[in-house]
Design an enzyme around this catalytic site. Structure first.
Site, short mmCIF file in Angstrom:
data_model
loop_
_atom_site.label_atom_id
_atom_site.label_comp_id
_atom_site.label_asym_id
_atom_site.label_seq_id
_atom_site.Cartn_x
_atom_site.Cartn_y
_atom_site.Cartn_z
CD1 TRP A 151 -2.60 -2.24 1.47
CD2 TRP A 151 -3.10 -0.70 -0.29
NE1 TRP A 151 -3.53 -2.65 0.62
CE2 TRP A 151 -4.15 -1.63 -0.29
CE3 TRP A 151 -3.36 0.15 -1.31
CZ2 TRP A 151 -5.09 -1.86 -1.30
CZ3 TRP A 151 -4.31 0.42 -1.92
CH2 TRP A 151 -5.17 -0.76 -2.04
CB SER A 166 0.45 -15.19 4.18
OG SER A 166 -0.67 -15.16 4.89
CB ALA A 191 -4.30 -9.87 -1.78
CG LEU A 215 -23.95 -4.10 -2.53
CD1 LEU A 215 -24.26 -4.75 -3.94
CD2 LEU A 215 -25.14 -3.65 -1.63
S1 MYA Z 1 -13.03 -6.45 1.52
C1 MYA Z 1 -12.98 -8.20 1.87
C2 MYA Z 1 -11.38 -9.02 1.84
N1 MYA Z 1 -11.76 -10.21 1.74
C3 MYA Z 1 -11.67 -11.15 2.89
O1 MYA Z 1 -11.25 -10.46 3.83
C4 MYA Z 1 -11.98 -12.69 2.71
C5 MYA Z 1 -11.09 -13.40 3.51
N2 MYA Z 1 -9.52 -12.97 3.20
C6 MYA Z 1 -8.76 -13.23 2.04
O2 MYA Z 1 -9.41 -13.89 1.00
C7 MYA Z 1 -7.37 -12.88 2.04
O3 MYA Z 1 -7.07 -12.50 3.33
C8 MYA Z 1 -7.17 -11.50 1.41
C9 MYA Z 1 -5.92 -11.04 1.15
C10 MYA Z 1 -7.50 -11.63 -0.17
C11 MYA Z 1 -8.25 -10.19 1.79
N3 MYA Z 1 -8.10 -4.75 1.19
O4 MYA Z 1 -2.06 -11.69 -0.72
P1 MYA Z 1 -1.25 -11.53 0.72
C12 MYA Z 1 -3.13 -6.35 1.80
C13 MYA Z 1 -6.97 -4.29 0.61
O5 MYA Z 1 -0.26 -11.85 1.04
P2 MYA Z 1 -3.76 -12.67 1.90
C14 MYA Z 1 -12.69 -6.11 -0.37
O6 MYA Z 1 -13.22 -7.21 -1.01
C15 MYA Z 1 -2.39 -6.55 2.99
O7 MYA Z 1 -2.51 -5.29 3.68
N4 MYA Z 1 -5.84 -5.02 0.94
O8 MYA Z 1 -2.57 -11.46 1.80
C16 MYA Z 1 -12.23 -4.69 -0.77
C17 MYA Z 1 -0.91 -6.77 2.38
O9 MYA Z 1 -0.43 -5.45 1.89
P3 MYA Z 1 0.69 -4.43 2.81
C18 MYA Z 1 -5.59 -6.04 1.75
O10 MYA Z 1 -4.20 -12.42 3.35
C19 MYA Z 1 -11.03 -4.99 -1.54
C20 MYA Z 1 -1.31 -7.46 1.32
O11 MYA Z 1 -2.70 -7.33 0.89
C21 MYA Z 1 -6.97 -6.60 2.06
O12 MYA Z 1 -3.54 -13.95 1.34
C22 MYA Z 1 -10.42 -3.72 -1.86
C23 MYA Z 1 -1.06 -9.04 1.59
O13 MYA Z 1 -1.22 -9.68 0.45
C24 MYA Z 1 -7.95 -5.83 1.96
N5 MYA Z 1 -9.18 -6.37 2.34
O14 MYA Z 1 -5.17 -12.04 0.79
C25 MYA Z 1 -9.15 -3.87 -2.53
N6 MYA Z 1 -6.34 -7.96 2.82
O15 MYA Z 1 1.68 -5.20 2.79
C26 MYA Z 1 -8.42 -2.67 -2.71
C27 MYA Z 1 -4.95 -7.55 2.61
O16 MYA Z 1 0.76 -3.30 1.83
C28 MYA Z 1 -8.75 -2.19 -4.29
N7 MYA Z 1 -4.83 -6.78 1.99
O17 MYA Z 1 -0.08 -4.10 4.03
C29 MYA Z 1 -8.23 -0.78 -4.42
C30 MYA Z 1 -8.56 -0.07 -5.62
C31 MYA Z 1 -8.33 -0.92 -7.14
C32 MYA Z 1 -8.93 -0.38 -8.20
C33 MYA Z 1 -8.38 1.22 -8.60
C34 MYA Z 1 -8.72 1.72 -9.97
C35 MYA Z 1 -8.29 2.99 -10.25
#
Ligand code: MYA
Length: 431
Positions: free
Chosen positions: A48, A189, A193, A431
Site C-alpha cells: 500500500w 499470505s 492479493a 455491499l
Molecule cells: S474487502 C474483503 C476482503 N476479503 C476477505 O477478507 C476475505 C477473506 N480473506 C482473504 O481472502 C485474504 O486474506 C485477502 C488477502 C484476499 C483479503 N483490502 O496476498 P496477501 C493487503 C486491501 O499476502 P492474503 C474487499 O473485498 C495487505 O494489507 N488490501 O494477503 C475490498 C498486504 O498489503 P501490505 C488488503 O491474506 C478489497 C497484502 O494485501 C486486504 O493472502 C479492496 C497482503 O497480501 C483488503 N481487504 O490475501 C481492494 N487484505 O503489505 C483494494 C489484505 O501493503 C482495491 N490486504 O499491507 C483498491 C482499488 C483498485 C482499483 C483502482 C482503480 C483505479
C-alpha cells in the site's frame, strides 16, 4: 458487510443482546481498540505504500490538496497485458451469466470469504445477489477477475469492480467499486492479493477510470471514515443459541424475546413495496437526500431501477405513498446477506437484512425504520444490521439496535480528502 461487507467488514457478532446503550468513549474496549489502531498505523505496508492512496504520514497535513493524487495517463500507456501470476496459476474472466461460473464463484466465496474474528460466521452471498451486485448498468465483464490453478482449472481467487459515479463534495467522479477480494484459505499470505489489486486497477484504467471506492474490516492506508455496525435482534432466541449475541445481565430468555417483539403490521399509512412505476419518484427522493453528504453515489434512474427495485432474497425496498395525494414521500431499503453459521449443531444459516438507503421527508425516520423492522421480521430475518452512516444514528438506540464489535473502514483509491469524515457525513453503502 457484518453479519455483514460489504463489502469488507466482518460478520461480527453482537457481544451483548441487551446493549441498547452504546459504549462510551472511556470503555476498556474502546481504549484497547484505539491502542490497536495506533499500532496498526505504525505498521509497514509494503504494497500500500507504493499506491496512490492517502498515506498515514500525510494525516493532518492540511497543505495537501483534495482530489486526485495522480493525474490520469494516456490509455495507450496503460500496460496492455495482465500482470504475472506465480507459474502454477492463470487469470480468468468470470462470466456471471454463466451458471457454472457463477456457482464456482459462489463456492469460493462461501468457503473462503469474510469471517468474524472468532470464526463463528462467514458471509454467504447468494448467487442471485452476486449477479445483482456485479451487473449494474454499464458494468464491465472484464472487471470480474478470477485466478485458476492451471492444471486443475480450480478457481482459487477472485476480485471484482463495478462502475459507479460517486460525488465527493462538489465533484462527481467516475469510480470503480472494488469488492469480493478473496484468496482461497490454502493460498493466503503469498502476496497474491497485491497482484490481484494491480490487475483490477489495470483493467479499470483501460476504461479510462482512475479512482475507486472500497471497504474493508482491516485498517489500511488510509480510511476516509470508519463506521460501526449495529444489530437489531429480530429472532433473539436463535441469535443467542448460535452465539451471535449473549443473554444480557439479569435477563431471561423470555424477557429478551419480549424486549425485541415487534407489532404484526406496519403503522405508516401508504407504506408499500416499491414498484417499477416508482423509479422516477424514488430517484428524486434519493438525489435530494444524498446531496447533503460529503461522499455519496450520484444515482440516476437506471441506477435506482437496478439497485433499489425489489428482488426476492436480494434487495427489498419500501416507500410511503400519501393515500390522498399519491406523492411518494419516504423510502427505505435493505439487502439480504446471510452468513453461514460454522460449527453449530442446530443451525447452518443466519438470515440478515442490511439497511441500505433510507429517506424520510414526511414520516419520522424512526417510524419508517420501525416499519422496516416489522416487514423484515415478517420476512423471517433473524437480525437487521445498520451502519452508523447518514442519519442512522438518530434511530439506532431507540429502535434497540446494539453496537457490534466490527468496524468497517471506507477507502478511496487515488483520491485524497482533507480530513477523515465522520460516519454521519458519508452517504455511501457498499455491499
Ligand atoms: S474487502 C474483503 C476482503 N476479503 C476477505 O477478507 C476475505 C477473506 N480473506 C482473504 O481472502 C485474504 O486474506 C485477502 C488477502 C484476499 C483479503 N483490502 O496476498 P496477501 C493487503 C486491501 O499476502 P492474503 C474487499 O473485498 C495487505 O494489507 N488490501 O494477503 C475490498 C498486504 O498489503 P501490505 C488488503 O491474506 C478489497 C497484502 O494485501 C486486504 O493472502 C479492496 C497482503 O497480501 C483488503 N481487504 O490475501 C481492494 N487484505 O503489505 C483494494 C489484505 O501493503 C482495491 N490486504 O499491507 C483498491 C482499488 C483498485 C482499483 C483502482 C482503480 C483505479
Amino acid at each position: 458487510m457484518v453479519l455483514g461487507d460489504s463489502s469488507g467488514g466482518n460478520p461480527n457478532p453482537n457481544p451483548d443482546a441487551n446493549q441498547a446503550a452504546a459504549e462510551d468513549d472511556t470503555s476498556i474496549d474502546v481504549l484497547a481498540r484505539n491502542i490497536q489502531d495506533t499500532l496498526t498505523v505504525g505498521k509497514r505496508h509494503r504494497f500500500w505504500e507504493t499506491q496512490p492512496v492517502g498515506q498515514f504520514n500525510d494525516l493532518g497535513d492540511s497543505t495537501l490538496p483534495e482530489g486526485p493524487i495522480e493525474a490520469p495517463t494516456p490509455i495507450s500507456e496503460v500496460k496492455s497485458d495482465p500482470y504475472n501470476l506465480p507459474a502454477l496459476y492463470e487469470w480468468t474472466t468470470c462470466d456471471m451469466d454463466d451458471e457454472s461460473t457463477c456457482a464456482e464463484v459462489y463456492n469460493l466465496l462461501t468457503n473462503n470469504y469474510v469471517e468474524d474474528d472468532e470464526n463463528m460466521f462467514r458471509f454467504n452471498y447468494s448467487k442471485e445477489f452476486l449477479r445483482w451486485a456485479l451487473r449494474p448498468p454499464g458494468y464491465y465483464k472484464s472487471w470480474h477477475i478470477g485466478v485458476r490453478v492451471k492444471s486443475s482449472k480450480k478457481l482459487v481467487a477472485f476480485i471484482t469492480g463495478v462502475p459507479a459515479r460517486i460525488r465527493v463534495r462538489g465533484d462527481v467522479v467516475r469510480m470503480a467499486e472494488i469488492n469480493f477480494l478473496c484468496v482461497h484459505k490454502k493460498l493466503r499470505s503469498k502476496r497474491l492479493a497485491p497482484v490481484m489489486i494491480k490487475e483490477v486497477t489495470r483493467r479499470v484504467h483501460l476504461e479510462n477510470i482512475w479512482q475507486a471506492a472500497y471497504t474493508a474490516g482491516i485498517v489500511l492506508p488510509t480510511p476516509v471514515t470508519t463506521c460501526r455496525y449495529w444489530h437489531r435482534s429480530l429472532n433473539p432466541k436463535k441469535l443467542i443459541d448460535v452465539g451471535f449475541s449473549r443473554l444480557g445481565a439479569r435477563m431471561t430468555m423470555s424477557r429478551t424475546i419480549r424486549l425485541y417483539k415487534l407489532p404484526e403490521a406496519t403503522v405508516t399509512p401508504g407504506f408499500r413495496k416499491m414498484e417499477l412505476r416508482d423509479v422516477a419518484a424514488v430517484t428524486r427522493l434519493l438525489r435530494e437526500y444524498l446531496g447533503q453528504f460529503a461522499v455519496a453515489p450520484d444515482f440516476d434512474e437506471s441506477d435506482v431501477e437496478h439497485w433499489m427495485l425489489p428482488q426476492e432474497n436480494v434487495v427489498d425496498s419500501f416507500l410511503v405513498e400519501n393515500p390522498e395525494t399519491h406523492e411518494v414521500t419516504d423510502f427505505c431499503s435493505f439487502y439480504t446477506l446471510p452468513s453461514s453459521i460454522l460449527n453449530n449443531q442446530n443451525y447452518s444459516l443466519l438470515k440478515a437484512a442490511y439497511s441500505y438507503y433510507n429517506v424520510a421527508t414526511k414520516t419520522p425516520l424512526l417510524q419508517l425504520m420501525n416499519d422496516a423492522l416489522i416487514v423484515a421480521k415478517k420476512m423471517d430475518y433473524d437480525v437487521f444490521n445498520a451502519l452508523d452512516v447518514m442519519h442512522n444514528e438518530s434511530f439506532l438506540k431507540e429502535l434497540k439496535f446494539g453496537p457490534g464489535d466490527g468496524q468497517l473502514h471506507y477507502y478511496l483509491y487515488n483520491y485524497r480528502i482533507g480530513n477523515p469524515l465522520r460516519p454521519q457525513e458519508l452517504g455511501l453503502v457498499l455491499l
